[in-house]
Design a protein around this motif. Structure first.
Motif, short mmCIF file in Angstrom:
data_model
loop_
_atom_site.label_atom_id
_atom_site.label_comp_id
_atom_site.label_asym_id
_atom_site.label_seq_id
_atom_site.Cartn_x
_atom_site.Cartn_y
_atom_site.Cartn_z
N LEU A 25 0.77 -1.28 0.00
CA LEU A 25 0.03 0.03 0.06
C LEU A 25 0.55 1.14 -0.03
CD1 LEU A 25 -2.95 0.30 -0.08
CD2 LEU A 25 -2.99 0.46 2.27
N PRO A 26 1.81 1.60 0.71
CA PRO A 26 2.36 2.64 0.98
C PRO A 26 3.16 3.16 -0.10
CG PRO A 26 2.89 1.32 2.66
CD PRO A 26 2.20 0.36 2.04
N THR A 27 3.52 2.05 -1.09
CA THR A 27 4.47 2.36 -2.42
C THR A 27 3.72 2.70 -3.23
OG1 THR A 27 4.13 0.27 -3.05
CG2 THR A 27 5.89 0.32 -1.75
N TRP A 28 2.26 2.92 -3.44
CA TRP A 28 1.43 3.17 -4.63
C TRP A 28 0.97 4.47 -4.44
CZ3 TRP A 28 -2.15 -1.20 -3.26
CH2 TRP A 28 -1.86 -2.51 -3.65
N VAL A 29 1.38 5.35 -3.27
CA VAL A 29 1.01 6.68 -3.01
C VAL A 29 1.94 7.68 -3.38
CG1 VAL A 29 -0.46 6.00 -1.14
CG2 VAL A 29 1.64 6.71 -0.48
N LYS A 30 1.62 8.95 -3.88
CA LYS A 30 2.74 9.93 -4.51
C LYS A 30 2.98 10.68 -2.89
CE LYS A 30 1.18 10.93 -8.72
NZ LYS A 30 0.39 11.79 -9.60
N GLN A 31 4.24 11.30 -3.07
CA GLN A 31 4.82 11.81 -1.77
C GLN A 31 3.46 13.02 -1.28
OE1 GLN A 31 8.35 13.90 -2.49
NE2 GLN A 31 9.07 13.43 -0.24
#
Ligand code: ATP
Length: 676
Positions: A362-368
């Motif tokens: 999950l955390p790798t799919w979000v933009k900064q």
């Protein structure tokens, strides 16, 4: 109206301010509700009672509301009632000293375990008077019973828990004879405890009524402290506030304390959608053709999304390093001081243990900059070699619990189609066009892991047709057509909305949508199938009457392996006679060989619908009660273990489908009663 204006003083004289709410007082109200079928009277009884709770013992408002809606906790906590008949009978027998044989024969005769309990309790000689039950005590006792699921002797401990409640029940008139006829509407505590345990109070008290009553009661109380009474507008406003808040944050555990602390008028500011508390998803209306879509959405801008064939998933996330203030939600499984990370099903069940692979990524799919969100998605099985979606059946082969990331065989891709919350802000009252932009801005698609649902924005018949065909070629079920702008495009939690339409490829022929029906009974098989059940009696659900109404027999679409499996599952829940909340033809030849507790929901397709005296589905809607709607040539598709029995297709939906079919004038065949 006369009821609402009455003072609450004399409702239950024995209960003094500050004392715990007596369970007997609640049962008195239950019994008043049971004696009427008028919605306004039911509402008035309910609201009067809650007013009294507000006035005397506000600390008990939460358990009172929970017992009224017959739930122990918010759905996502996964705490369920619906205890099997055999355990309850055992507890009645052991707590009242009557033999199991007696209890069973009473049940045969009376047909309502609640009344059997009341009768058994009244026959019991009592040495000393037990301490009266309180609402909070009953809630706690029930909670202990429902959460005893693990380990050796769990069944025995459940029975002990039930016995404890029953032995304290009806303290005020223990030992007095109970006239069953009279007690049908009576206030026996044993009766309501047993019905609560069974999971059905059968008072005709819908949760929506309790919400309205609660809003009214709180408003009355708040204004009475200023020496005023609320106007009709005040009440309407209170109801609408509470309903909106509840639809975004369906957790009385959060709402009730907030309401007591901040007041109803300030509730919306203090209770908004919150990661960790799942919303009931928005649902779509079925349509029969693309032209029907064009008719309904005429002149409006809409979008056609692929309809992926997997499992609905609501993903909640707050980053570990987020500084967002987390409210006091009842703790969902994945919530910790360091953030939230949960996946919830269509039913608000926590699926986090089924999809640890998704949560890990999950955390790798979000933009900064994306620190918190709630996404509405479909998880779909993914073919890593061919790089395409796989059918729903593949997804179903995944284990449901305690999955380890390294053991995952069926990979899933998450297709996100909506965003309801982003970086501390609820988006449900933004247009879908804006929500979709927010979705695009906040996430990074990763092939085979995370994607946004494909779509086309067009109002042209031919282009929609092509999108539909393409979606099917790519392994989808068809299209979801959604309004793009204005309030009509807001996210409507828990609604089957006019503003979302589904067009399935297989609608284009046949009746349209499939139905999700509850298995109530079965017939032994013939020929090769004699050791298993060969056919089943299915029913839809009528939430207004809280009854299951039979709709067909089904014997088609089952493999031998499935029949064997169903025989095993269903043998555990056989009951002696139909429950009083089953509605079926009384004809001798129409009775199944065995009856079951209502537990399993199956998806079923049908060629078309017809009227039949043998079944009772929607009978009062379509024929004044005599004939019900029934399915012709029903075929089993799959088990719906993501739906509970009371989420089965409703009688209303079936009536609508039947009426629509009749008005189209298609599919009129000879009436067939026997389907197998
Ligand atoms: P319903 O959820 O409407 O009661 P159902 O569970 O039988 O019916 P369907 O009739 O297949 O489901 O259609 C709705 C479901 O389609 C949604 O609940 C969701 O899981 C799924 N779905 C797939 N793609 C989309 C999409 N793009 N937008 C909304 N829902 C989608």
């Amino acid at each position: 109206a006369t009821l609402t204006s009455k003072t609450t003083k004399d409702l239950y004289p024995d209960w003094k301010a500050g004392e715990p709410v007596p369970y007997a007082a609640l049962c008195t109200t239950f019994s008043k509700i049971e004696m009427t079928t008028k919605r306004l009277e039911i509402l008035a009884h309910c609201s009067l009672f809650l007013r009294q709770v507000m006035r005397l013992t506000p600390a008990d408002l939460l358990p009172t509301v929970m017992l009224m809606i017959n739930k122990l906790a918010a759905d996502y906590a996964g705490i369920e009632l619906g205890i099997g008949e055999s355990l309850i009978m055992k507890a009645i027998s052991e707590s009242t000293g009557r033999t199991l044989q007696h209890i069973k024969s009473d049940q045969q005769e009376i047909g309502d375990l609640g009344l059997v309990a009341a009768k058994s309790r009244s026959k019991q000689p009592t040495m000393f008077k037990p301490k009266p039950l309180t609402v909070a005590g009953v809630h706690k006792g029930l909670m202990a019973i429902a959460t005893t699921t693990e380990g050796q002797g769990a069944q025995g401990r459940k029975v002990d828990g039930i016995k404890k409640l029953l032995s304290a029940a009806d303290a005020h008139n223990a030992g007095k004879a109970v006239d069953i006829e009279e007690n049908k509407g009576g206030a026996s505590e044993a009766k309501f405890i047993v019905r609560t345990l069974e999971g059905k109070l059968r008072l005709g008290l819908a949760e929506k009524t309790v919400v309205v009553a609660l809003a009214q009661a709180v408003k009355f109380h708040e204004l009475s402290q200023k020496g005023k009474t609320p106007s009709t507008e005040d009440l309407a406003k209170a109801e609408s506030t509470l309903k909106t808040v509840y639809s975004e944050l369906p957790s009385y555990e959060v709402i009730v304390p907030a309401m007591l602390e901040h007041g109803l008028s300030n509730l919306r500011e203090n209770c908004r959608l919150q990661p960790g508390v799942p919303l009931k998803p928005m649902l779509a209306k079925p349509t029969k053709s693309i032209t029907e879509v064009l008719d309904r959405f005429e002149g409006k801008d809409f979008t056609c999304e692929y309809k992926y064939d997997g499992e609905r998933a609501q993903i909640h996330y707050v980053a570990h390093d987020s500084t967002e203030e987390m409210a006091t939600a009842a703790p969902a499984a994945g919530k910790s001081d360091r953030g939230v990370s949960n996946i919830f099903s269509r039913n608000s069940e926590d699926l986090s243990k089924k999809y640890p692979d998704i949560l890990a990524k999950l955390p790798t799919w979000v933009k900064q900059g994306t620190k918190s969100f709630v996404l509405d998605c479909e998880t779909v099985a993914w073919d890593v070699v061919e790089k395409k979606v796989l059918p729903f059946q593949q997804l179903m082969t995944r284990k449901r619990k305690d999955v380890k990331v390294e053991d995952v065989k069926v990979k899933v891709c998450v297709f996100a189609f909506d965003i309801l919350y982003l970086n501390g802000e609820a988006l449900v009252t933004k247009s879908f066009r804006e929500r979709r932009e927010a979705l695009v801005d906040a996430f990074i698609p990763v092939e085979g892991e995370f994607a946004l649902a494909k779509f086309g924005n067009t109002n042209e018949l031919e282009e929609i047709q092509i999108l539909l065909e393409d979606s099917v070629k790519e392994g989808c079920e068809g299209l979801m057509v959604k309004m793009l702008d204005g309030p009509e495009s807001y996210y409507e939690p828990s609604k089957r909305s006019q503003n979302w339409l589904k067009v399935k490829k297989d609608y284009l022929a046949g009746v349209g949508d499939s139905l999700d029906l509850v298995v109530l009974g079965a017939y032994y098989g013939k020929g090769k199938r004699t050791s298993w059940y060969g056919a089943f009696l299915l029913a839809c659900y009528n939430p207004n009457t809280e009854k299951y109404e039979t709709v067909c027999n089904i014997g088609t679409g089952f493999s031998e392996a499935i029949l064997e499996q169903f025989h095993k599952q269903l043998s555990d829940i056989v009951i002696d006679r139909p429950k009083p909340f089953y509605t079926h033809s009384a004809g001798n030849k129409d009775q199944p060989d065995v009856w079951f507790e209502p537990r399993y929901v199956w998806e079923v397709k049908t060629a078309d619908l017809t009227l039949s005296p043998r079944y009772k589905a929607a009978a009062s809607e379509v024929s004044g009660g005599g004939k019900g709607v029934s399915l012709r040539f029903p075929r089993f598709i799959k088990e719906r273990d993501d739906k509970k029995p009371d989420q089965a297709s409703t009688a209303k939906l079936i009536a609508e489908m039947y009426q629509r079919q009749e008005s189209v004038g298609k599919n009129k065949g000879p009436s067939v009663d026997d389907d197998f």
